[in-house]
Design an enzyme around this catalytic site. Sequence first.
Site, mmCIF file in Angstrom:
data_model
loop_
_atom_site.group_PDB
_atom_site.id
_atom_site.type_symbol
_atom_site.label_atom_id
_atom_site.label_comp_id
_atom_site.label_asym_id
_atom_site.label_seq_id
_atom_site.Cartn_x
_atom_site.Cartn_y
_atom_site.Cartn_z
ATOM 1 N N GLY A 16 56.323 -25.164 9.278
ATOM 2 C CA GLY A 16 55.022 -24.142 9.574
ATOM 3 C C GLY A 16 55.184 -22.570 10.005
ATOM 4 N N LYS A 39 57.801 -9.931 3.932
ATOM 5 C CA LYS A 39 58.532 -11.036 3.612
ATOM 6 C C LYS A 39 59.662 -10.376 2.829
ATOM 7 C CE LYS A 39 59.198 -15.543 2.743
ATOM 8 N NZ LYS A 39 59.017 -16.737 3.558
ATOM 9 N N GLU A 111 58.587 -12.199 8.340
ATOM 10 C CA GLU A 111 58.867 -13.574 8.229
ATOM 11 C C GLU A 111 60.268 -14.124 7.115
ATOM 12 O OE1 GLU A 111 56.899 -17.785 5.926
ATOM 13 O OE2 GLU A 111 55.787 -16.029 6.049
ATOM 14 N N GLY A 112 61.207 -14.616 7.737
ATOM 15 C CA GLY A 112 62.310 -15.140 7.035
ATOM 16 C C GLY A 112 62.129 -16.185 6.124
#
Length: 252
Positions: A16, A39, A111-112
């Site tokens: 999630g 990203k 966000e990895g």
Amino acid sequence: MSARILFVTGTNTDVGKTVATAAVAAVALRAGLKVAVLKPGQTGVAPGEPGDADEVRRLAGELTVRELARYPEPLAPDTAARRAGMPYLSPAEVVSEVADLASTHDLVLVEGAGGLLVRYDDEGRTLADQARAVLDSGLPASVVLVASAGLGTLNIVALTAEALAARGLPLAGVLVGSWPAAPGLAERCNLADLPRSAGAPLLGALPERSGGAADFAALAYASLGPELGGGWDVEHFTHVHRPESAPLRSKG
């Protein structure tokens, strides 16, 4: 006042992470902040197709999205880059982009891909190295760890926390990425055990299938704690879902 920079990583894939990133962004937008989502390495998406950053914008609302590298196969970024014959992504590129976004936004979310130590290049550099490089550049940054709620999560949360501590990376806390509608005993016990395993607070619990909510911003606010700008109360949530209230399960 400098921007807040949060690296969002997961204990694994499919916990999630993208919805959690969108929830943090949605709450910040609701508070009137300027938000950017980066990203660094997107895998498994063809040119022209929407990626994770686009999904964050779809859920959260109008914000800045950036993507530094895109690889077609759904693999770790280093493997995907190598197989596609495309350039690897360096921590220096991430630092440059984060610095640019931080100069014009109140919140920058990075966000990895997958977990903290998934590799981005042939030298073995990871999201942790990207975050360390941002800190070394003089920018403030911390990490939000998105975790699953059920059995097996405590070990990987503890391992991730140890990896962060070994690199001097501050862990803001743990966010449950998908809280089940009918939590069992393990999920209820983990509410108390997750912060102990992480050595950091529990920052919220997003209900399963949150991405389909009619009012995503309202759901995000109700599911994130004050540390992330929301109104979620960890003590109340933990009390409601205490292990003693779990339904008894008879042996078949």
